[in-house]
Design an enzyme around this catalytic site. Structure first.
Site, PDB file in Angstrom:
ATOM      1  N   SER A 117     -11.533   1.267   4.081  1.00  0.00           N
ATOM      2  CA  SER A 117     -11.340   1.914   2.781  1.00  0.00           C
ATOM      3  C   SER A 117     -11.880   1.020   1.671  1.00  0.00           C
ATOM      4  O   SER A 117     -11.949  -0.201   1.815  1.00  0.00           O
ATOM      5  CB  SER A 117      -9.857   2.216   2.554  1.00  0.00           C
ATOM      6  N   HIS A 143      -8.491   4.151  -2.118  1.00  0.00           N
ATOM      7  CA  HIS A 143      -7.159   3.571  -1.892  1.00  0.00           C
ATOM      8  C   HIS A 143      -6.751   2.654  -3.056  1.00  0.00           C
ATOM      9  O   HIS A 143      -6.661   1.440  -2.896  1.00  0.00           O
ATOM     10  CB  HIS A 143      -7.176   2.808  -0.575  1.00  0.00           C
ATOM     11  N   CYS A 186       0.810  -1.215   0.000  1.00  0.00           N
ATOM     12  CA  CYS A 186       0.000   0.000   0.000  1.00  0.00           C
ATOM     13  C   CYS A 186       0.847   1.270   0.000  1.00  0.00           C
ATOM     14  O   CYS A 186       0.327   2.367  -0.210  1.00  0.00           O
ATOM     15  CB  CYS A 186      -0.935   0.005   1.202  1.00  0.00           C
TER      16      CYS A 186
END
Length: 397
Positions: free
Chosen positions: A209, A338, A84
């Site tokens: 998210s 995201h 991420c």
């Protein structure tokens, strides 16, 4: 001694479920805008760094596909991955190439088409980003489960509540409601969050998210070139990096994001900033809020609050505009979205535009210090990047 590095152009696609475009077309939205802002042609760049975690999208050699579509095949290009935190890793790679004198002008693009795979496949692939055999294969942990472990430990130890977690979601949706590029540009109420279904107790749907498609891009330049391209560059003042164990059972506890703390300490040390009370040095911050508990943990890891007191910041609304330290004014991962490879680059776009005073009314920070902080986590703390941006050119290092 390295050269100072600035961002001179930014681009950002609409985040969301982008079935209207393929990955190259999605990236092109951000690449074209960044080049236009910088006043350059894409063929002018010395190299390209692509942030793309991939795996769930159709194009395996994504960086090559993007360059072909943009008409700049032949340019030096490479893809980076740090889960991420992939976008922040891409910015670090470009920064280092420029600082070392290997390039003067670099395009960084982060892109992800996560919705090209069904939701169960995406959830599995992200879940495999922990320790595969010990955690995923044998115990079935996925990322909501990982962060639920953090949340239950934190709530038990410090007395935070599900309401406190939901207050993070309410804040970030409030900011996203003013961001037309956000996946969810709409406000929610505390009651809506509390009534949403559980994903992994105590985390609910609105604590999490979304699975997002999106792209963001920045044009980065050496100090001499930056001055020629723009009168208002935004400089990279410092980048701190750290990592932690793959296996969560080898970490001391669930109360401290150790990699985040280390990355912050390393970034701040370069600038002579003490980590406790660090908020005094920044006009605003973006922190990694893949789940609401992650934002609270980040407050403490960044030194905005003492251990066990991060939830009080959001309870007292100190992370809104006008508070102690405004956080995630773009909606954060929670509401802006995201798209894994694009997130860190999207943060950079937000920081440039905030520092230059050109974001939407209502979510614009008051710029007094001319410096901001971006915190990006890969995995559940496996990687961490802390990047400090500023309006003043830093001293050459």
């Amino acid at each position: 001694m390295g050269r100072a590095v600035a961002i001179v152009g930014t681009g950002h696609s609409k985040f969301g479920v982008r079935n209207d475009v393929n990955i190259a077309e999605l990236a092109w939205e951000a690449m074209r805008e960044a080049a236009s802002e910088a006043g350059i042609e894409l063929r002018d760049v010395d190299q390209v760094v692509v942030g793309n975690a991939g795996g769930w999208s159709s194009e395996y050699l994504s960086s090559i596909v993007l360059l072909e579509y943009a008409g700049i095949s032949g340019k030096p290009v490479y893809r980076v991955e740090a889960a991420c935190a992939t976008g922040s890793a891409a910015i670090k790679a470009a920064h280092d190439a420029i600082a070392a004198g290997e390039a003067d002008l670099v395009l960084v693009v982060g892109v992800e088409k996560m919705n090209e795979s069904p939701t169960p496949i995406v959830v599995e692939m992200i879940g495999r980003a922990g320790n595969y055999f010990w955690e995923f294969e044998n115990f079935g942990l996925t990322f909501p489960g990982y962060y639920a472990l953090y949340a239950t430990a934190y709530m038990s130890e410090f007395g935070a509540t599900e309401e406190d977690l939901c207050r993070v979601a309410v804040k970030n949706h409030h900011h996203a409601s003013m961001n037309p590029k956000a996946h969810f540009p709409r406000a929610i109420t505390l009651e809506q969050c509390l009534q949403s279904r559980y994903v992994a107790w105590p985390l609910k749907l609105y604590d999490s998210s979304p699975i997002t498609d999106g792209a963001a891009a920045v044009v980065m330049a050496s100090e001499d070139l930056a001055k020629k391209l723009t009168d208002s560059p935004v400089w990279i003042h410092s980048i701190g990096m750290a990592s932690d164990t793959s296996n969560l059972s080898k970490r001391p506890d669930f109360l401290v994001h150790r990699a985040s703390r280390l990355a912050a300490e390393r970034a701040f040390k370069k600038l002579g900033i003490e980590i406790e009370g660090s908020y005094k040095h920044f006009d605003f911050a973006n922190v990694h809020d893949a789940f609401t508990i992650a934002e609270i943990l980040a407050y403490e890891a960044m030194g905005f609050a003492k251990l066990g007191e991060g939830y009080k910041l959001v309870r007292e609304e100190q992370t809104y505009v006008g508070g102690l330290i405004p956080v995630n004014l773009d909606g954060g991962l929670k509401a802006k979205g995201h798209p894994i490879g694009a997130t860190g680059v999207s943060m950079a776009v937000e920081h440039v535009r905030q520092l230059q005073g050109r974001v939407e009314k209502g979510r614009q920070a008051e710029i007094k210090r001319g410096r901001s902080l971006a915190h990006n986590v890969g995995g559940t703390g496996h990687y961490a990047f802390v990047t400090v941006y500023g309006l003043d050119k830093p001293r050459s290092r």
